[in-house]
Scaffold this motif. Sequence first.
Motif, PDB file in Angstrom:
ATOM      1  N   LEU A 258       0.851  -1.185   0.000  1.00 21.54           N
ATOM      2  CA  LEU A 258       0.000   0.000   0.000  1.00 21.54           C
ATOM      3  C   LEU A 258       0.890   1.239   0.000  1.00 21.54           C
ATOM      4  O   LEU A 258       1.844   1.337   0.779  1.00 21.54           O
ATOM      5  CB  LEU A 258      -0.899   0.007   1.247  1.00 21.54           C
ATOM      6  N   ILE A 259       0.581   2.188  -0.877  1.00 20.65           N
ATOM      7  CA  ILE A 259       1.246   3.477  -0.911  1.00 20.65           C
ATOM      8  C   ILE A 259       0.202   4.551  -0.651  1.00 20.65           C
ATOM      9  O   ILE A 259      -0.822   4.607  -1.334  1.00 20.65           O
ATOM     10  CB  ILE A 259       1.940   3.741  -2.252  1.00 20.65           C
TER      11      ILE A 259
ATOM     12  N   ILE B 187       3.896  10.932   3.219  1.00 18.48           N
ATOM     13  CA  ILE B 187       4.095   9.741   2.404  1.00 18.48           C
ATOM     14  C   ILE B 187       4.223   8.526   3.316  1.00 18.48           C
ATOM     15  O   ILE B 187       5.001   8.549   4.272  1.00 18.48           O
ATOM     16  CB  ILE B 187       5.346   9.875   1.523  1.00 18.48           C
ATOM     17  N   GLU B 188       3.469   7.481   3.022  1.00 15.72           N
ATOM     18  CA  GLU B 188       3.525   6.239   3.786  1.00 15.72           C
ATOM     19  C   GLU B 188       3.568   5.054   2.827  1.00 15.72           C
ATOM     20  O   GLU B 188       2.920   5.065   1.783  1.00 15.72           O
ATOM     21  CB  GLU B 188       2.313   6.102   4.707  1.00 15.72           C
ATOM     22  N   PHE B 189       4.331   4.045   3.204  1.00 10.64           N
ATOM     23  CA  PHE B 189       4.417   2.812   2.427  1.00 10.64           C
ATOM     24  C   PHE B 189       4.322   1.635   3.384  1.00 10.64           C
ATOM     25  O   PHE B 189       5.002   1.605   4.412  1.00 10.64           O
ATOM     26  CB  PHE B 189       5.733   2.737   1.657  1.00 10.64           C
ATOM     27  N   SER B 190       3.450   0.678   3.067  1.00 15.69           N
ATOM     28  CA  SER B 190       3.319  -0.505   3.922  1.00 15.69           C
ATOM     29  C   SER B 190       3.314  -1.765   3.078  1.00 15.69           C
ATOM     30  O   SER B 190       2.894  -1.760   1.909  1.00 15.69           O
ATOM     31  CB  SER B 190       2.040  -0.437   4.762  1.00 15.69           C
ATOM     32  N   LEU B 191       3.783  -2.836   3.687  1.00  9.02           N
ATOM     33  CA  LEU B 191       3.950  -4.115   3.008  1.00  9.02           C
ATOM     34  C   LEU B 191       3.509  -5.225   3.951  1.00  9.02           C
ATOM     35  O   LEU B 191       3.811  -5.194   5.147  1.00  9.02           O
ATOM     36  CB  LEU B 191       5.419  -4.306   2.622  1.00  9.02           C
TER      37      LEU B 191
ATOM     38  N   MET C  92       4.440  -4.335   7.723  1.00 11.20           N
ATOM     39  CA  MET C  92       5.611  -3.489   7.947  1.00 11.20           C
ATOM     40  C   MET C  92       5.407  -2.195   7.170  1.00 11.20           C
ATOM     41  O   MET C  92       4.965  -2.225   6.016  1.00 11.20           O
ATOM     42  CB  MET C  92       6.880  -4.205   7.505  1.00 11.20           C
ATOM     43  N   SER C  93       5.724  -1.066   7.811  1.00 10.53           N
ATOM     44  CA  SER C  93       5.435   0.215   7.173  1.00 10.53           C
ATOM     45  C   SER C  93       6.549   1.223   7.420  1.00 10.53           C
ATOM     46  O   SER C  93       7.319   1.110   8.376  1.00 10.53           O
ATOM     47  CB  SER C  93       4.105   0.776   7.684  1.00 10.53           C
ATOM     48  N   MET C  94       6.596   2.214   6.544  1.00 10.83           N
ATOM     49  CA  MET C  94       7.545   3.314   6.638  1.00 10.83           C
ATOM     50  C   MET C  94       6.802   4.604   6.320  1.00 10.83           C
ATOM     51  O   MET C  94       5.952   4.629   5.418  1.00 10.83           O
ATOM     52  CB  MET C  94       8.704   3.141   5.671  1.00 10.83           C
ATOM     53  N   SER C  95       7.080   5.673   7.063  1.00  9.66           N
ATOM     54  CA  SER C  95       6.439   6.959   6.818  1.00  9.66           C
ATOM     55  C   SER C  95       7.450   8.082   6.979  1.00  9.66           C
ATOM     56  O   SER C  95       8.471   7.935   7.662  1.00  9.66           O
ATOM     57  CB  SER C  95       5.256   7.169   7.767  1.00  9.66           C
ATOM     58  N   PHE C  96       7.137   9.220   6.374  1.00 12.47           N
ATOM     59  CA  PHE C  96       8.066  10.357   6.347  1.00 12.47           C
ATOM     60  C   PHE C  96       7.273  11.656   6.340  1.00 12.47           C
ATOM     61  O   PHE C  96       6.209  11.740   5.710  1.00 12.47           O
ATOM     62  CB  PHE C  96       8.941  10.271   5.092  1.00 12.47           C
ATOM     63  N   PHE C  97       7.771  12.677   7.059  1.00 12.44           N
ATOM     64  CA  PHE C  97       7.229  14.024   6.928  1.00 12.44           C
ATOM     65  C   PHE C  97       8.327  15.044   7.181  1.00 12.44           C
ATOM     66  O   PHE C  97       9.329  14.762   7.847  1.00 12.44           O
ATOM     67  CB  PHE C  97       6.017  14.266   7.848  1.00 12.44           C
ATOM     68  N   ASP C  98       8.118  16.253   6.659  1.00 10.71           N
ATOM     69  CA  ASP C  98       9.094  17.344   6.767  1.00 10.71           C
ATOM     70  C   ASP C  98       8.296  18.626   7.003  1.00 10.71           C
ATOM     71  O   ASP C  98       7.665  19.152   6.087  1.00 10.71           O
ATOM     72  CB  ASP C  98       9.928  17.438   5.496  1.00 10.71           C
ATOM     73  N   PHE C  99       8.340  19.122   8.233  1.00 16.42           N
ATOM     74  CA  PHE C  99       7.561  20.303   8.632  1.00 16.42           C
ATOM     75  C   PHE C  99       8.493  21.473   8.906  1.00 16.42           C
ATOM     76  O   PHE C  99       9.572  21.302   9.495  1.00 16.42           O
ATOM     77  CB  PHE C  99       6.751  19.997   9.890  1.00 16.42           C
ATOM     78  N   SER C 100       8.079  22.665   8.508  1.00 18.51           N
ATOM     79  CA  SER C 100       8.844  23.864   8.846  1.00 18.51           C
ATOM     80  C   SER C 100       7.897  25.056   8.917  1.00 18.51           C
ATOM     81  O   SER C 100       6.899  25.130   8.186  1.00 18.51           O
ATOM     82  CB  SER C 100       9.950  24.131   7.820  1.00 18.51           C
ATOM     83  N   THR C 101       8.220  25.968   9.821  1.00 17.43           N
ATOM     84  CA  THR C 101       7.440  27.196   9.961  1.00 17.43           C
ATOM     85  C   THR C 101       8.364  28.295  10.485  1.00 17.43           C
ATOM     86  O   THR C 101       9.402  28.013  11.103  1.00 17.43           O
ATOM     87  CB  THR C 101       6.251  26.996  10.916  1.00 17.43           C
ATOM     88  N   SER C 102       7.983  29.533  10.255  1.00 23.41           N
ATOM     89  CA  SER C 102       8.783  30.662  10.718  1.00 23.41           C
ATOM     90  C   SER C 102       7.871  31.861  10.914  1.00 23.41           C
ATOM     91  O   SER C 102       6.733  31.897  10.429  1.00 23.41           O
ATOM     92  CB  SER C 102       9.904  30.995   9.726  1.00 23.41           C
TER      93      SER C 102
END
Length: 261
Positions: free
Chosen positions: A24-25, A62-66, A74-84
């Motif tokens: 699953l993506i 973004i998430e990927f599971s198998l 089993m799964s992997m996820s990622f995020f990148d947050f920024s604010t100013s």
Amino acid sequence: MFEIIYMSLCFGVQDVQNMETHALIRGGAWLPRLGGTIEDGGGKVDFETNIDLRSKETIPMIEFSLEPIEDITMSMSFFDFSTSGTGVYVGNDVYGGMALNGGDQWSASTQIQSVGFEAAWDVWKPYKATNVATLSFAPVVGLRWFGVDATLGNTTSLQEVLHKNSWVSIQGGLEMEFRWDTREALGWADSVAIEGQFMLGSMLGADGGSMWSVQAGISVDFSPNIGGFFGYRLQELSAEDGDYTFDAGLQGLFVGGEIRF
């Protein structure tokens, strides 16, 4: 002879189907706000009352599971947050040896990056009505890396304090899913699922700390391969490095689509 060959082929195909790996993506947008406090040798600086860094940001998720074997995901996820942001400081504090007095002009930025790996065992199904509806619970364990950059400056006195930290969380928790086969009840959706997850972990790196997260949502499969999801996610950190403490997190709605194959 031909009957034996035919039966062997049938059993072989059946075995391959049973060993089929499901993946699953998920891709979408998370709309979180930053909340909490930072502290460095003085009073706590609140992201909402002392300074204002609570603008809503839109970040890709973004998430990927198998599912390599039945009931194990089993799964992997990622995020990148920024604010100013910039503004006028409210209150009187000391942060990293820098004085912040009421009326001073401030500038600040925060970036949180994270990559996580999880494994879930779908071990308990207290309710299952054939293939129509299933309620399941799964214990979850995993690792999650957090990279946190926090900058706070007093532009009135031309001072600035920067912290760049990295922590790894060993975490565990529980997932819940209630899935309903809607092919007969709804003409536009194959299934609808209510999903939830709670995680608690210990932070490694610098002087350590703790984390916890909550996620809840609804997913809809429009076909066996394509679906969409909507929900809410909260990610909280309380991590230390000497006199510095980052006690803050992100929370907000998320929405997106998913592909199964």
